[in-house]
Motif scaffolding. Structure first.
Motif, PDB file in Angstrom:
ATOM      1  N   SER A  11       0.837  -1.204   0.000  1.00  0.00           N
ATOM      2  CA  SER A  11       0.000   0.000   0.000  1.00  0.00           C
ATOM      3  C   SER A  11       0.874   1.258   0.000  1.00  0.00           C
ATOM      4  N   LYS A  51       1.126   5.142   1.352  1.00  0.00           N
ATOM      5  CA  LYS A  51       0.603   6.034   2.383  1.00  0.00           C
ATOM      6  C   LYS A  51       1.191   7.425   2.181  1.00  0.00           C
ATOM      7  N   TYR A  85       1.978  11.184   3.639  1.00  0.00           N
ATOM      8  CA  TYR A  85       2.194  11.887   4.914  1.00  0.00           C
ATOM      9  C   TYR A  85       2.462  13.361   4.656  1.00  0.00           C
ATOM     10  N   GLU A 121       4.104  17.559  13.191  1.00  0.00           N
ATOM     11  CA  GLU A 121       4.333  16.114  13.218  1.00  0.00           C
ATOM     12  C   GLU A 121       3.986  15.565  11.843  1.00  0.00           C
ATOM     13  N   LYS A 123       2.070  13.563   9.653  1.00  0.00           N
ATOM     14  CA  LYS A 123       0.758  12.933   9.867  1.00  0.00           C
ATOM     15  C   LYS A 123       0.279  12.269   8.591  1.00  0.00           C
ATOM     16  N   ILE A 124      -0.253  11.082   8.732  1.00  0.00           N
ATOM     17  CA  ILE A 124      -0.808  10.382   7.568  1.00  0.00           C
ATOM     18  C   ILE A 124      -2.060  11.114   7.077  1.00  0.00           C
ATOM     19  N   LEU A 144      -5.229  10.284   5.461  1.00  0.00           N
ATOM     20  CA  LEU A 144      -6.001   9.078   5.137  1.00  0.00           C
ATOM     21  C   LEU A 144      -6.977   9.249   3.982  1.00  0.00           C
ATOM     22  N   GLY A 145      -7.515  10.445   3.826  1.00  0.00           N
ATOM     23  CA  GLY A 145      -8.504  10.623   2.763  1.00  0.00           C
ATOM     24  C   GLY A 145      -7.885  10.820   1.394  1.00  0.00           C
ATOM     25  N   LEU A 155      -3.947  -0.983   9.670  1.00  0.00           N
ATOM     26  CA  LEU A 155      -3.134  -1.402   8.513  1.00  0.00           C
ATOM     27  C   LEU A 155      -2.981  -0.274   7.488  1.00  0.00           C
ATOM     28  N   ASP A 156      -3.964   0.633   7.450  1.00  0.00           N
ATOM     29  CA  ASP A 156      -3.875   1.798   6.554  1.00  0.00           C
ATOM     30  C   ASP A 156      -2.774   2.754   7.001  1.00  0.00           C
ATOM     31  N   GLY A 157      -2.257   2.529   8.198  1.00  0.00           N
ATOM     32  CA  GLY A 157      -1.243   3.440   8.742  1.00  0.00           C
ATOM     33  C   GLY A 157      -1.862   4.438   9.706  1.00  0.00           C
ATOM     34  N   ALA A 158      -3.162   4.292   9.961  1.00  0.00           N
ATOM     35  CA  ALA A 158      -3.855   5.243  10.836  1.00  0.00           C
ATOM     36  C   ALA A 158      -3.620   4.884  12.302  1.00  0.00           C
ATOM     37  N   GLU A 210      -5.639  14.641  18.458  1.00  0.00           N
ATOM     38  CA  GLU A 210      -4.458  14.785  17.602  1.00  0.00           C
ATOM     39  C   GLU A 210      -3.713  13.459  17.452  1.00  0.00           C
ATOM     40  N   TYR A 248      -4.867  10.205  17.723  1.00  0.00           N
ATOM     41  CA  TYR A 248      -5.500   9.106  16.988  1.00  0.00           C
ATOM     42  C   TYR A 248      -6.277   9.605  15.772  1.00  0.00           C
ATOM     43  N   ASP A 249      -6.173   8.832  14.700  1.00  0.00           N
ATOM     44  CA  ASP A 249      -6.963   9.149  13.505  1.00  0.00           C
ATOM     45  C   ASP A 249      -8.370   8.566  13.628  1.00  0.00           C
ATOM     46  N   TYR A 250      -8.445   7.368  14.220  1.00  0.00           N
ATOM     47  CA  TYR A 250      -9.746   6.721  14.403  1.00  0.00           C
ATOM     48  C   TYR A 250      -9.875   6.194  15.834  1.00  0.00           C
ATOM     49  N   ARG A 253     -14.853   3.691   5.438  1.00  0.00           N
ATOM     50  CA  ARG A 253     -13.799   4.706   5.305  1.00  0.00           C
ATOM     51  C   ARG A 253     -14.234   5.796   4.326  1.00  0.00           C
ATOM     52  N   HIS A 258     -14.697   9.816   5.220  1.00  0.00           N
ATOM     53  CA  HIS A 258     -13.979  10.933   4.603  1.00  0.00           C
ATOM     54  C   HIS A 258     -14.891  11.811   3.772  1.00  0.00           C
TER      55      HIS A 258
END
Lengths: 528, 249
Positions: free
Chosen positions: A64, A66, A68, A76, A78-79, A81-82, B28-31, B115, B117-119, B243, B247
């Protein structure tokens, strides 16, 4: 316990398998399969992200990708995600926080993949007596190849210890284990190391000339040096200008042409007349091809700001305007690309470079070409300053501030700024910078007014093409808004000009261009 | 930070399996992902091989008197942390009622992690109570695992009506079918034509599969020990769908 991972440099003489073996003697370790990851660092052509401490990175582990983002050096990583792919421009993103943050750093510049690093990663989990993961470790070997033709080089070998929440004791034990081996904490970030290995200098591109002229240097030598630097900037921006996505390329390309034209026109009688005339014509043609594209870019970038002045339905009707502007831009871009790709263009550029680098002294008349450059600089800059005052006074004393007078003054100020850029190294840096600022403050107002005139003409041209009544009506409203803005700018001009032409400023200009090198040039008698 | 609550009034519908599998897929998405096991049974904690115990008990945690950060444990999976269950959570409603603003309690407790955690996934106990209302206020999305049977659909209808009565609009309610047995005619019919009161039902459904039950044997998410199984792939599709909704919020 730190929340963030702790990284150490693995010395060149220490092998990773040996370290793992040592680790296994003291801890229960689960060794995971080795992976090859790739990290791509994105930045603009002129490294705006790196200079600000921001970062846009893509991490690819083969399964995958990713993305950032770090907004500045204190932020920082930061990933995002969207985000599915790296945007070319900040404007490609929907309205969101990332778009705002990115735009504040890169403005309209394009994000490009600048540095690629491969990582051979050996991950390990340290387990407790219940076989629960209590600490994670990565042994990474970072590789970088500056180009496809060059062999990849090891940038660094690193050990990263990642804490697992709730298992602080285990983390500290492991950290102590490696500290006892006297491993050094990793200091430089990976991108910095890759830049060093590639030999890339992030400050290498600038539109400023940054030329160091010797005051006693002949005018001819100085002029050739200036023109050569301008040619260099022009060539750095040629490919990007043809690609057309990042509008700053065509801006910088156009400015280097204009500066070249200003140098050829005002530092005259230094190069042979035939050379001067030939290249003045060449650069003038390029200017004519490039300027309309830049004007369209400026208007297209500003258009969104006017949305608040329109009702939603009116704004929708006006959407035919950007479409028309984009069509016009595409046509002009095609013409520009054809010209730049032509053998005639390539030949002219080649000959120009050859002439600037290799021609001997053959100028006419020789006395002007051989005079010290500082004398010419003083004369020219003083002359231009007087011209700006004459032109400005006429406008300021007139009740009707507008029309051709403002354009003429803008042109004179612009050329004076160019000349000050050429000769800045002949004067004290701080004082010169202050004078440039005085000029720039006034020039910005005039540029604004000029851009509004150009925009009005573009909307008028659009109306002429228009068949849709609603679009024409909305365009008329746009013209009204632009004209109102223009009137405001003209009003502001008078107060800006009063500051520019103040006696304190006049004194500073006089001190710089008359007194600094020698009062004897003009005997101190000048009319200001 | 986006908060996803997995909730149903009914028990045994696969809430914990969903919470564990989806939170793992998110990681696993990196979140950076946090799974909060709110069920006193502590099944999610068990799946994550972490003891269902909070130092000082649940009361202090809810009242904000103990350090919530210190209670969080890293799981065996990178980017996935767990706030374990505690048996005292059985008194959660009493704890909440003792706070000044019970409805906003979970949201307030999670705020400091916005800040980090993403989820955040909330694995909720089955009931409709103060705790459930506090979950509704904290969640961006409420995922409702629903078995395609008459009684389960009725339960979902009750949740929808409760939301309507309470005027809860900020939380998006997304039902999805679970334990779908293709051999059963009723299951097939309901999945094919969901009732009109389920317009937001997700396209993905989770089949009835013994592999899901084996999560308790392996004490791991499905993807870890049976990545190619039909159920694992369905959870993966479900996460893709959720997901996308997250978003778009």
């Amino acid at each position: 316990m730190p929340d963030n991972p702790h990284s150490f440099v693995v010395p060149d003489d220490q092998s990773i398998p040996a370290l793992i073996s040592l680790l296994q003697d003291s801890f229960t370790v689960h060794v995971l399969p080795e992976t090859i990851d790739e990290r791509v660092f994105y930045d603009t052509f002129d490294w705006r992200l790196y200079k600000k401490g921001s970062a846009f990175e893509v991490h690819d582990d083969g399964r995958s990708r990713k993305i950032y983002w770090r907004k500045d050096k204190d932020g920082e990583l930061k990933i995002q995600l969207g985000l599915k792919r790296v945007p070319h421009l900040a404007a490609d993103l929907p309205a969101c926080e990332l778009r705002q943050q990115l735009q504040s750093v890169i403005s309209v510049r394009e994000l490009l993949p600048r540095i690629k690093v491969r990582i051979k990663r050996q991950s390990l989990n340290v387990l407790d007596k219940n076989k629960k993961v209590v600490v994670r470790l990565n042994f990474d070997v970072y590789w970088h190849s500056a180009s496809r033709l060059r062999a990849a080089r090891v940038l660094t070998k690193r050990l990263t210890i990642k804490p697992v929440k709730g298992y602080a004791k285990d983390y500290r034990r492991l950290e102590a284990f490696f500290l006892a081996m006297q491993l050094q904490p990793a200091q430089n970030n990976i991108m910095k190391l890759a830049l060093i290995v590639s030999g890339v200098c992030t400050g290498e591109y600038t539109t400023q000339l940054k030329l160091l002229l010797d005051p006693e240097m002949s005018t001819e030598q100085a002029l050739k040096k200036i023109l050569l630097r301008l040619l260099e900037i022009m060539q750095q921006n040629t490919s990007g200008s043809m690609h057309a996505r990042d509008t700053e390329f065509i801006h910088d390309y156009l400015v280097s042409i204009r500066k070249t034209r200003a140098a050829l026109k005002h530092i005259n009688d230094v190069l042979p007349q035939a050379v001067n005339a030939n290249y003045e014509k060449f650069f003038s043609t390029l200017d004519e091809l490039t300027e309309p594209i830049r004007n369209l870019d400026v208007f297209l970038q500003q258009l969104e700001n006017y949305q608040a002045d329109f009702e939603t339905s009116e704004w929708q009707q006006l959407q035919a305007l950007p479409e028309y502007l984009l069509r016009s831009r595409a046509e002009m871009q095609t013409k520009f690309n054809e010209s730049v790709k032509s053998s005639r263009y390539r030949e002219n550029i080649k000959q120009w470079r050859d002439y600037l680098e290799n021609s001997g002294t053959e100028s006419f008349p020789p006395d002007k070409a051989s005079q010290s450059v500082y004398k010419l600089a003083d004369e020219l800059l003083l002359d231009f300053y007087q011209q700006t005052l004459q032109q400005g006074n006429v406008i300021a004393s007139s009740n009707k501030a507008g029309g051709g007078g403002l354009d003429k003054l803008r042109d004179t100020l612009q050329k004076m700024l160019y000349l000050m850029g050429f000769f800045h190294s002949l004067y004290p840096v701080g004082k010169m910078r202050a004078l440039v600022q005085v000029l720039t403050d006034l020039q910005d107002k005039l540029e604004e007014s000029s851009a509004l005139s150009i925009n009005i003409n573009m909307v008028k041209a659009f109306i002429k093409q228009g068949k849709d009544e609603g679009a024409v009506k909305a365009s008329m409203q746009m013209i009204n808004i632009l004209q109102q803005q223009q009137q405001e700018t003209v009003k502001v001009f008078k107060s800006c000009y009063a500051a520019y032409s103040s006696s304190a400023n006049q004194k500073q200009f006089k001190e710089m261009f008359v007194d600094y090198h020698s009062l004897s040039n003009t005997g101190g008698k000048i009319k200001l | 930070m986006k908060t996803i609550a997995i909730y149903n009034i009914k028990g045994g519908v696969g809430k914990t399996a969903t919470a564990v599998n989806l939170s793992f897929l998110a990681s696993l998405d990196g979140a950076n992902t946090l799974l909060w096991d709110l069920d006193p049974q502590g099944a999610a904690s068990y799946y994550c091989r972490i003891k269902a115990k909070i130092k000082g008990g649940g009361k202090k945690l809810i009242e904000g008197k103990s350090d919530i950060e210190a209670a969080i444990k890293g799981t065996d999976y990178e980017n996935l942390d767990l706030l374990p269950a505690d048996f005292t959570y059985r008194n959660m409603d009493i704890f909440l009622d003792d706070t000044k603003k019970p409805l906003k309690c979970f949201k307030k407790l999670l705020q400091p992690f916005s800040e980090e955690y993403d989820y955040v996934f909330l694995d909720c106990p089955p009931s409709i109570s103060s705790a459930a209302e506090s979950v509704f206020a904290a969640a961006d999305i409420l995922l409702v695992p629903t078995i395609p049977t008459t009684l389960s659909l009725r339960t979902y209808k009750q949740i929808k009506e409760f939301f309507k009565q309470q005027g809860i609009k900020q939380t998006k309610v997304l039902p999805f079918f679970v334990m779908v047995d293709r051999r059963k005619n009723m299951h097939r019919l309901i999945v094919k034509r969901p009732p009109s009161f389920m317009p937001s039902v997700l396209k993905t459904y989770i089949p009835y599969a013994s592999q899901v039950e084996r999560m308790g044997v392996h004490r791991a998410p499905l993807t870890v020990f049976a990545a190619r199984s039909k159920a694992a792939q369905c959870y993966s599709s479900l996460w893709d769908e959720v997901r996308l909704k997250l978003h778009k919020l």
